[in-house]
Scaffold this motif. Sequence first.
Motif, PDB file in Angstrom:
ATOM      1  N   ASP A  54       0.833  -1.209   0.000  1.00 36.30           N
ATOM      2  CA  ASP A  54       0.000   0.000   0.000  1.00 36.30           C
ATOM      3  C   ASP A  54       0.866   1.257   0.000  1.00 36.30           C
ATOM      4  N   PHE A  55       1.913   1.250   0.829  1.00 33.95           N
ATOM      5  CA  PHE A  55       2.810   2.407   0.856  1.00 33.95           C
ATOM      6  C   PHE A  55       3.531   2.577  -0.486  1.00 33.95           C
ATOM      7  N   ALA A  56       3.918   1.450  -1.090  1.00 36.24           N
ATOM      8  CA  ALA A  56       4.598   1.520  -2.387  1.00 36.24           C
ATOM      9  C   ALA A  56       3.667   2.075  -3.456  1.00 36.24           C
ATOM     10  N   ILE A  57       2.418   1.590  -3.467  1.00 35.92           N
ATOM     11  CA  ILE A  57       1.443   2.083  -4.448  1.00 35.92           C
ATOM     12  C   ILE A  57       1.186   3.567  -4.242  1.00 35.92           C
ATOM     13  N   LEU A  58       1.045   3.965  -2.973  1.00 35.90           N
ATOM     14  CA  LEU A  58       0.800   5.376  -2.676  1.00 35.90           C
ATOM     15  C   LEU A  58       1.966   6.249  -3.142  1.00 35.90           C
ATOM     16  N   GLY A  59       3.189   5.780  -2.898  1.00 40.24           N
ATOM     17  CA  GLY A  59       4.358   6.551  -3.326  1.00 40.24           C
ATOM     18  C   GLY A  59       4.434   6.687  -4.837  1.00 40.24           C
ATOM     19  N   VAL A  60       4.139   5.590  -5.544  1.00 41.11           N
ATOM     20  CA  VAL A  60       4.175   5.640  -7.007  1.00 41.11           C
ATOM     21  C   VAL A  60       3.068   6.540  -7.543  1.00 41.11           C
ATOM     22  N   LEU A  61       1.897   6.497  -6.910  1.00 40.19           N
ATOM     23  CA  LEU A  61       0.802   7.372  -7.341  1.00 40.19           C
ATOM     24  C   LEU A  61       1.170   8.836  -7.171  1.00 40.19           C
ATOM     25  N   VAL A  62       1.858   9.155  -6.077  1.00 40.18           N
ATOM     26  CA  VAL A  62       2.309  10.536  -5.882  1.00 40.18           C
ATOM     27  C   VAL A  62       3.263  10.945  -6.999  1.00 40.18           C
ATOM     28  N   LEU A  63       4.192  10.047  -7.346  1.00 40.84           N
ATOM     29  CA  LEU A  63       5.108  10.339  -8.453  1.00 40.84           C
ATOM     30  C   LEU A  63       4.354  10.496  -9.769  1.00 40.84           C
ATOM     31  N   ALA A  64       3.341   9.637  -9.981  1.00 41.52           N
ATOM     32  CA  ALA A  64       2.565   9.715 -11.216  1.00 41.52           C
ATOM     33  C   ALA A  64       1.839  11.048 -11.323  1.00 41.52           C
ATOM     34  N   VAL A  65       1.246  11.487 -10.207  1.00 42.31           N
ATOM     35  CA  VAL A  65       0.563  12.787 -10.205  1.00 42.31           C
ATOM     36  C   VAL A  65       1.560  13.908 -10.467  1.00 42.31           C
ATOM     37  N   ALA A  66       2.758  13.786  -9.891  1.00 42.08           N
ATOM     38  CA  ALA A  66       3.786  14.810 -10.112  1.00 42.08           C
ATOM     39  C   ALA A  66       4.182  14.869 -11.581  1.00 42.08           C
ATOM     40  N   VAL A  67       4.305  13.698 -12.224  1.00 40.78           N
ATOM     41  CA  VAL A  67       4.650  13.665 -13.649  1.00 40.78           C
ATOM     42  C   VAL A  67       3.550  14.304 -14.478  1.00 40.78           C
ATOM     43  N   LEU A  68       2.294  13.990 -14.152  1.00 36.14           N
ATOM     44  CA  LEU A  68       1.169  14.575 -14.885  1.00 36.14           C
ATOM     45  C   LEU A  68       1.129  16.093 -14.735  1.00 36.14           C
ATOM     46  N   LEU A  69       1.327  16.562 -13.509  1.00 38.39           N
ATOM     47  CA  LEU A  69       1.306  18.005 -13.278  1.00 38.39           C
ATOM     48  C   LEU A  69       2.465  18.697 -13.989  1.00 38.39           C
ATOM     49  N   PHE A  70       3.632  18.050 -13.976  1.00 41.90           N
ATOM     50  CA  PHE A  70       4.787  18.636 -14.658  1.00 41.90           C
ATOM     51  C   PHE A  70       4.537  18.743 -16.156  1.00 41.90           C
ATOM     52  N   ASP A  71       3.991  17.662 -16.741  1.00 46.23           N
ATOM     53  CA  ASP A  71       3.724  17.676 -18.177  1.00 46.23           C
ATOM     54  C   ASP A  71       2.615  18.662 -18.526  1.00 46.23           C
ATOM     55  N   ARG A  72       1.684  18.845 -17.589  1.00 51.42           N
ATOM     56  CA  ARG A  72       0.548  19.734 -17.863  1.00 51.42           C
ATOM     57  C   ARG A  72       0.928  21.200 -17.771  1.00 51.42           C
ATOM     58  N   PHE A  73       1.750  21.550 -16.807  1.00 49.78           N
ATOM     59  CA  PHE A  73       2.011  22.964 -16.539  1.00 49.78           C
ATOM     60  C   PHE A  73       3.406  23.429 -16.934  1.00 49.78           C
ATOM     61  N   ARG A  74       4.262  22.524 -17.407  1.00 50.80           N
ATOM     62  CA  ARG A  74       5.603  22.970 -17.792  1.00 50.80           C
ATOM     63  C   ARG A  74       5.507  23.872 -19.010  1.00 50.80           C
ATOM     64  N   PRO A  75       6.343  24.894 -19.071  1.00 54.23           N
ATOM     65  CA  PRO A  75       6.309  25.802 -20.231  1.00 54.23           C
ATOM     66  C   PRO A  75       6.757  25.089 -21.487  1.00 54.23           C
ATOM     67  N   LYS A  76       5.950  25.174 -22.511  1.00 52.58           N
ATOM     68  CA  LYS A  76       6.272  24.548 -23.790  1.00 52.58           C
ATOM     69  C   LYS A  76       6.804  25.602 -24.743  1.00 52.58           C
ATOM     70  N   PRO A  77       7.827  25.246 -25.520  1.00 48.68           N
ATOM     71  CA  PRO A  77       8.390  26.225 -26.454  1.00 48.68           C
ATOM     72  C   PRO A  77       7.365  26.659 -27.484  1.00 48.68           C
ATOM     73  N   GLN A  78       7.264  27.945 -27.665  1.00 47.50           N
ATOM     74  CA  GLN A  78       6.343  28.498 -28.642  1.00 47.50           C
ATOM     75  C   GLN A  78       7.053  28.714 -29.968  1.00 47.50           C
TER      76      GLN A  78
END
Length: 259
Positions: free
Chosen positions: A96-120
């Motif tokens: 459970d702790f491992a799944i929770l930790g990976v889910l936190v990383l997954a959310v972090a990856v999603l947020l990074f990809d969503r809000f990171r500045p993309k070259p215009q």
Amino acid sequence: MNLKKFLAELKRRNVYRVAIAYAVVSWLLIQIATQTFPFFDIPNWAVRFVVLLLGLGFPIAVIIAWAFELTPEGIKRTEEVPREQSIPRTTRRKLDFAILGVLVLAVAVLLFDRFRPKPQRDDGRTTEKSIAVLPFENLSRDPENAYFATGVQDEILTRLAKVGDLKVISRTSTQQYQSRPGNLREIAQQLGVAHIVEGSVQRAGDSVRVNVQLINADTDAHLWAETYDRKLAEIFEVQSDIALQIANALEAKLTGRER
């Protein structure tokens, strides 16, 4: 073993949790591969290979979860661990702790990809692999051969337009310019290209001479030039070779179909 007992045994052996943990970790690894592989110029097939490898590993992970159990002494076969000494609850907590930790990383990856500045993309900037094919000059005495010169230009332009790595200006935009224009840099700026192709066509009977020049509009330097003396029946080969040589001179990436 009936179905109800089998499902209960799957739960007791933490097979469900292992499957969920494996799926989440696999998804995270695929996201990381998708984001990082292009940065290191790793080909796309490598990402597909990672997906295939992770897919093949899923049933193996499930079988291992069923057949083995994590104990204080290490990993043992489930049949070798007495039920009263089994600690599936402790293992469940770790999973459970491992799944929770990976889910936190997954959310972090999603947020990074969503809000990171993309070259215009700057639309006002001229693409280096951009080109305009100007009307070819008819050097034949017969004015009707002007149609033949136009056909040669059209065919070269069409073949270049099929190269995905090149930006090619349409014939409609280039027809307003005459052959051998006076100011190539000005024309290139108007068309938004970095390179100009100009040339001439001369036809006598069944013989054809095609003269082609690829010019860097900014420096007015010739990147490539060639004169083709061929029979009329070979004109299609000449047009194909011209397009290929121009693409190579601009270092355009060609697929097998574009060659």
